[in-house]
Design a protein around this motif. Sequence first.
Motif, PDB file in Angstrom:
ATOM      1  N   TYR A  81      -5.558  -4.506  15.361  1.00  0.00           N
ATOM      2  CA  TYR A  81      -4.226  -4.002  15.004  1.00  0.00           C
ATOM      3  C   TYR A  81      -4.271  -3.162  13.735  1.00  0.00           C
ATOM      4  CZ  TYR A  81      -1.890  -7.161  18.309  1.00  0.00           C
ATOM      5  OH  TYR A  81      -1.455  -7.789  19.425  1.00  0.00           O
ATOM      6  N   LEU A  82      -5.047  -3.626  12.749  1.00  0.00           N
ATOM      7  CA  LEU A  82      -4.992  -2.966  11.451  1.00  0.00           C
ATOM      8  C   LEU A  82      -6.082  -1.932  11.268  1.00  0.00           C
ATOM      9  CD1 LEU A  82      -4.038  -6.249   9.930  1.00  0.00           C
ATOM     10  CD2 LEU A  82      -2.784  -4.203   9.329  1.00  0.00           C
ATOM     11  N   GLN A  83      -7.253  -2.196  11.827  1.00  0.00           N
ATOM     12  CA  GLN A  83      -8.336  -1.238  11.639  1.00  0.00           C
ATOM     13  C   GLN A  83      -8.372  -0.195  12.734  1.00  0.00           C
ATOM     14  OE1 GLN A  83     -12.117  -2.934  10.590  1.00  0.00           O
ATOM     15  NE2 GLN A  83     -11.219  -4.887  10.088  1.00  0.00           N
ATOM     16  N   LYS A  84      -7.698  -0.479  13.863  1.00  0.00           N
ATOM     17  CA  LYS A  84      -7.638   0.430  15.008  1.00  0.00           C
ATOM     18  C   LYS A  84      -8.995   0.601  15.705  1.00  0.00           C
ATOM     19  CE  LYS A  84      -3.413   1.470  13.707  1.00  0.00           C
ATOM     20  NZ  LYS A  84      -2.321   0.738  14.290  1.00  0.00           N
ATOM     21  N   THR A  85     -10.010  -0.102  15.205  1.00  0.00           N
ATOM     22  CA  THR A  85     -11.343   0.002  15.807  1.00  0.00           C
ATOM     23  C   THR A  85     -11.429  -0.942  16.999  1.00  0.00           C
ATOM     24  OG1 THR A  85     -12.024   0.127  13.532  1.00  0.00           O
ATOM     25  CG2 THR A  85     -13.772   0.054  15.155  1.00  0.00           C
ATOM     26  N   GLU A  86     -12.328  -0.640  17.945  1.00  0.00           N
ATOM     27  CA  GLU A  86     -12.509  -1.536  19.083  1.00  0.00           C
ATOM     28  C   GLU A  86     -13.105  -2.854  18.629  1.00  0.00           C
ATOM     29  OE1 GLU A  86     -14.427  -0.006  22.549  1.00  0.00           O
ATOM     30  OE2 GLU A  86     -13.356   1.895  22.360  1.00  0.00           O
ATOM     31  N   VAL A  87     -12.503  -3.947  19.082  1.00  0.00           N
ATOM     32  CA  VAL A  87     -12.969  -5.271  18.678  1.00  0.00           C
ATOM     33  C   VAL A  87     -14.412  -5.485  19.132  1.00  0.00           C
ATOM     34  CG1 VAL A  87     -12.604  -7.740  18.996  1.00  0.00           C
ATOM     35  CG2 VAL A  87     -10.650  -6.233  18.674  1.00  0.00           C
ATOM     36  N   ALA A  88     -14.715  -5.034  20.349  1.00  0.00           N
ATOM     37  CA  ALA A  88     -16.070  -5.222  20.873  1.00  0.00           C
ATOM     38  C   ALA A  88     -17.100  -4.585  19.949  1.00  0.00           C
ATOM     39  CB  ALA A  88     -16.175  -4.619  22.273  1.00  0.00           C
ATOM     40  N   SER A  89     -16.801  -3.394  19.417  1.00  0.00           N
ATOM     41  CA  SER A  89     -17.802  -2.746  18.572  1.00  0.00           C
ATOM     42  C   SER A  89     -17.860  -3.418  17.203  1.00  0.00           C
ATOM     43  CB  SER A  89     -17.526  -1.241  18.456  1.00  0.00           C
ATOM     44  OG  SER A  89     -16.467  -0.996  17.582  1.00  0.00           O
ATOM     45  N   LEU A  90     -16.710  -3.945  16.729  1.00  0.00           N
ATOM     46  CA  LEU A  90     -16.730  -4.678  15.454  1.00  0.00           C
ATOM     47  C   LEU A  90     -17.619  -5.909  15.574  1.00  0.00           C
ATOM     48  CD1 LEU A  90     -13.015  -4.673  14.218  1.00  0.00           C
ATOM     49  CD2 LEU A  90     -14.973  -3.665  13.085  1.00  0.00           C
TER      50      LEU A  90
ATOM     51  N   ASP B  42     -13.443  -6.440   3.992  1.00  0.00           N
ATOM     52  CA  ASP B  42     -13.825  -5.174   4.590  1.00  0.00           C
ATOM     53  C   ASP B  42     -12.779  -4.115   4.276  1.00  0.00           C
ATOM     54  OD1 ASP B  42     -16.154  -5.106   5.957  1.00  0.00           O
ATOM     55  OD2 ASP B  42     -15.341  -5.916   7.811  1.00  0.00           O
ATOM     56  N   VAL B  43     -13.218  -2.877   4.267  1.00  0.00           N
ATOM     57  CA  VAL B  43     -12.253  -1.792   4.154  1.00  0.00           C
ATOM     58  C   VAL B  43     -11.568  -1.671   5.519  1.00  0.00           C
ATOM     59  CG1 VAL B  43     -12.007   0.663   3.729  1.00  0.00           C
ATOM     60  CG2 VAL B  43     -13.710  -0.645   2.476  1.00  0.00           C
ATOM     61  N   ALA B  44     -10.250  -1.755   5.532  1.00  0.00           N
ATOM     62  CA  ALA B  44      -9.541  -1.805   6.813  1.00  0.00           C
ATOM     63  C   ALA B  44      -9.613  -0.460   7.529  1.00  0.00           C
ATOM     64  CB  ALA B  44      -8.100  -2.224   6.598  1.00  0.00           C
ATOM     65  N   THR B  45      -9.281   0.600   6.832  1.00  0.00           N
ATOM     66  CA  THR B  45      -9.263   1.929   7.430  1.00  0.00           C
ATOM     67  C   THR B  45      -9.243   2.939   6.296  1.00  0.00           C
ATOM     68  OG1 THR B  45      -7.966   3.476   8.776  1.00  0.00           O
ATOM     69  CG2 THR B  45      -6.735   1.834   7.564  1.00  0.00           C
ATOM     70  N   LEU B  46      -9.698   4.151   6.569  1.00  0.00           N
ATOM     71  CA  LEU B  46      -9.580   5.220   5.567  1.00  0.00           C
ATOM     72  C   LEU B  46      -8.690   6.338   6.098  1.00  0.00           C
ATOM     73  CD1 LEU B  46     -13.209   5.250   4.118  1.00  0.00           C
ATOM     74  CD2 LEU B  46     -11.132   4.419   3.017  1.00  0.00           C
ATOM     75  N   ASP B  47      -7.884   6.021   7.102  1.00  0.00           N
ATOM     76  CA  ASP B  47      -6.914   6.984   7.613  1.00  0.00           C
ATOM     77  C   ASP B  47      -5.712   6.983   6.669  1.00  0.00           C
ATOM     78  OD1 ASP B  47      -4.889   8.322   8.919  1.00  0.00           O
ATOM     79  OD2 ASP B  47      -5.431   7.560  10.900  1.00  0.00           O
ATOM     80  N   PRO B  48      -5.412   8.139   6.056  1.00  0.00           N
ATOM     81  CA  PRO B  48      -4.341   8.138   5.051  1.00  0.00           C
ATOM     82  C   PRO B  48      -2.960   7.817   5.635  1.00  0.00           C
ATOM     83  CG  PRO B  48      -5.046  10.379   5.527  1.00  0.00           C
ATOM     84  CD  PRO B  48      -6.018   9.467   6.224  1.00  0.00           C
ATOM     85  N   ALA B  49      -2.785   7.986   6.939  1.00  0.00           N
ATOM     86  CA  ALA B  49      -1.486   7.656   7.532  1.00  0.00           C
ATOM     87  C   ALA B  49      -1.352   6.157   7.756  1.00  0.00           C
ATOM     88  CB  ALA B  49      -1.301   8.392   8.862  1.00  0.00           C
ATOM     89  N   ILE B  50      -2.474   5.443   7.766  1.00  0.00           N
ATOM     90  CA  ILE B  50      -2.453   4.015   8.101  1.00  0.00           C
ATOM     91  C   ILE B  50      -2.727   3.139   6.884  1.00  0.00           C
ATOM     92  CG2 ILE B  50      -3.461   2.232   9.602  1.00  0.00           C
ATOM     93  CD1 ILE B  50      -2.187   4.404  11.231  1.00  0.00           C
ATOM     94  N   GLY B  51      -3.673   3.534   6.065  1.00  0.00           N
ATOM     95  CA  GLY B  51      -4.131   2.686   4.955  1.00  0.00           C
ATOM     96  C   GLY B  51      -3.008   2.382   3.977  1.00  0.00           C
ATOM     97  N   TYR B  52      -2.789   1.085   3.725  1.00  0.00           N
ATOM     98  CA  TYR B  52      -1.666   0.718   2.847  1.00  0.00           C
ATOM     99  C   TYR B  52      -1.979  -0.591   2.155  1.00  0.00           C
ATOM    100  CZ  TYR B  52       3.330   0.583   1.502  1.00  0.00           C
ATOM    101  OH  TYR B  52       4.520   0.578   0.819  1.00  0.00           O
TER     102      TYR B  52
END
Lengths: 306, 539
Positions: A81-90, B42-52
């Motif tokens: 939900y938060l990282q938007k990455t595929e869980v399988a690859s994580l 972990d760093v969650a994301t580096l997308d500026p529209a999402i990272g908060y």
Amino acid sequence: MAGYLFRRIFQAVLILLGVSFITFVLLYVLPADPVRQIAGRAATAQTVENIRQQLGLDQPFLVQYGRYLGGLIQGDMGRSYLQKTEVASLIASRLPATLLLMAGGIACELLIGLTFGVIAAIYRGRLLDQGLMVTSFVAVSAPQFVVGLLLLYVFAVQLGWFPIGGYGTFEHLVLPSVTLGIMGSGWYSRMMRSSMIEVLRQDYIRTARAKGLTRARVLTRHALPNAILPIIAMIGIDIGIFMGGLVVVESVFGWPGIGQLAWQAIQRVDIPIIMGVTMVSATAIVLGNLLADVITPFIDPRIKMR
Amino acid sequence: MKKLLCSTALITAMALPVAAQDYTPDPKATPGGMITITYKDDVATLDPAIGYDWQNWSMIKSLFDGLMDYVPGTTDLRPGLAESYTVSEDGTVFTFTLRKGVVFHNGREMTAEDVKYSLDRVTLPATQSPGAGFFASIVGFDKISNGEAETLSGVEVIDPLTVQITLSRPDATFLHVMGLNFASVVPQEVVEEMGDDFGKNPVGTGAFKLTDWTIGQRVVFEKNADYWREGVPYLDGVTFEVGQEPIVALLRLQQGEVDVPGDGIPPAKFVEVMNNPTQAAQVVEGGQLHTGYITLNVGMAPFDQLAVREAVNMAINKDRITQIINGRAVPATQPLPPSMPGYTEGFDGFAYDVEGAIAKLSEAGLEDGFTTQLYVMNTDPNPRIAQAIQQDLAAIGVTLEIRSLAQANVIEAGGAGEAPMIWSGGMAWIADFPDPSNFYGPILGCAGAGEGGWNWSKYCNEEIDAMAIEADSFINPAAPERLAMWSQVYQDVMAEAPWVPVFNEQRYTMKSARMGGDDALYVDPVSIPINYDYVYVTE
């Protein structure tokens, strides 16, 4: 044999289905809204609703579960939900680290546990035996968080023998493996001790001594191989016990495994990751048990598969 | 061309007191060197529209740029990718002139089309941006957020270096919004190619570019040699090591393996560090735009009575709570932190007064006290603070049951209006941008009081709301009349006591001895923990 295997695999699938359902229910009733976590504190009600719809979280429980299961069967664990990455690859990128740590942990607990157990059995009832058993009792009870930090402080910071946490080389593996192994070693030393004592009482041991073999030879050739048999079956079960410890040990040592992933996901209510790690761990435990059951008859012909 | 002349004629250039003083680069700064920052998560994301979150916020700042930016180490706006801008007389049309020759990390030149694409993207519901709501004042926002439009009609590309943004109402905070990470300019072709994986493969115009991301281990930034700002960054790169417990990070810093522990000094080690002169010298202290507060749910008895809320305000010993966290904060009197424009100097709020609190309770007919619940996040030091609050309230006959839960559960209970009292620690408000309005709308205004909102007091006063809207309709965010209005808003709020403002936390950043640059860069109010673009190493 084939029938037995088929039946066991069918049971395993049922167990995994049950695990997925129960975990999904628990996450569903959890008083924490994943959409709020994604939307953040500044979100408008509209944004929250949009996100809920896009993730399908506005659907009834059974629809959500059905969708998840449908994906899972096709090997799709969804996206975080938060990282938007595929869980399988994580999970795939972190699984090797966890498996390595597990192997290290098992090696350590066997090494420490079996050695202690054998020595205790030989010196049964004497001070050394009692000392070792108290030690193993402490090892079983010591919180891994404390053991980990203690080892880190003494051997990495003060003595500088090992790196302070991290991942990559053999040196990095030692302290987390020992931390993970210490707890299990307590169990193994007790198991090994009683197994060894049991074996040492057998007639064939007396026969071996009577025919003039040295004490050492009787121990290594006759007693040890037989005493170890029941222990080996325990390793499969260990995988399940380790899953809990991994979360702690991986956090303390900065070990990039799936325990750390699960811990972070729980804090962020990242349901696809929590589900994914749970399913992978459950599969590992089920497989571990299955493996233990399947190999036992080979190493101990007295046990038959039915 | 004619159209352009016409629209230019309509715009009156206005000099705003923005970026009065830009940053003077440190003459001692030397280029080169890598630094290591650690984090637990972990760093969650580096997308500026999402990272908060506060971890990726400063990282994204170094990878991307928006039209506006802040003078390093301060809360003063300065132009970023916009070279200059003009505002129409009524404050609703902003025309930004972009810098020439700015290139993305992939080598393509950035244009006005990218600015438009980026603003469309962040506001489109499909992006799921937590920051979409900040852009609500742009014309066309409603249509895009309810799915009727694909682009913001209020954002127009005039020519490749000019973009014009029309607002539906004057918005004093608009330039700050354009300085948020959410307003970062992203290249369309890369975003479309990467899809959901853009957050792991970010491409921007910033001072650094991403070169390696090993999940669970490290994220590595490398200096962007083509950065459009002259002379920066100084560092060759930054390595962010993740999965490091704060206590382990501190040990590694002491061994010289880490330059800045991103999660700060662990509370349990704080006194030890500060009592050691060598280590204390490596700690930089600064203010931050933060307030820790207790919410009193005005929708639940007995907090629906003003006298009870006042009694609780008077009963809390803020100095003692500040001591519990080793004095890492200053006691608060009002919702705004002292370094925020609009803060009311000399406003005392409620003084600690046990007798007065007891009198207030009997005024409310509760001389025998009552029993209520305090929700609190379950990480240190929050449960200890909750216990102090419990003791303070026991002194006036109030029995407090502590509900210590995970962050997400406290937020849920607060949003649902189920919590009589919440201690905000661990979830507390840190400003998105340095403007007084940011402490009102979502946490004290009617907008946040609905189901799921962050206004956990569920306090909603329409008169104060109207004043807040009026204050935000100024064109100049720093206009003295505007700040006076905001000061009044918070004084009026405190008169009704829906919160107990407890303290404003100070920031303490620990750094290795080899790190150089102004102290202000290590407690930068916008880039937490540090401003990567301007710090340097001395060896």
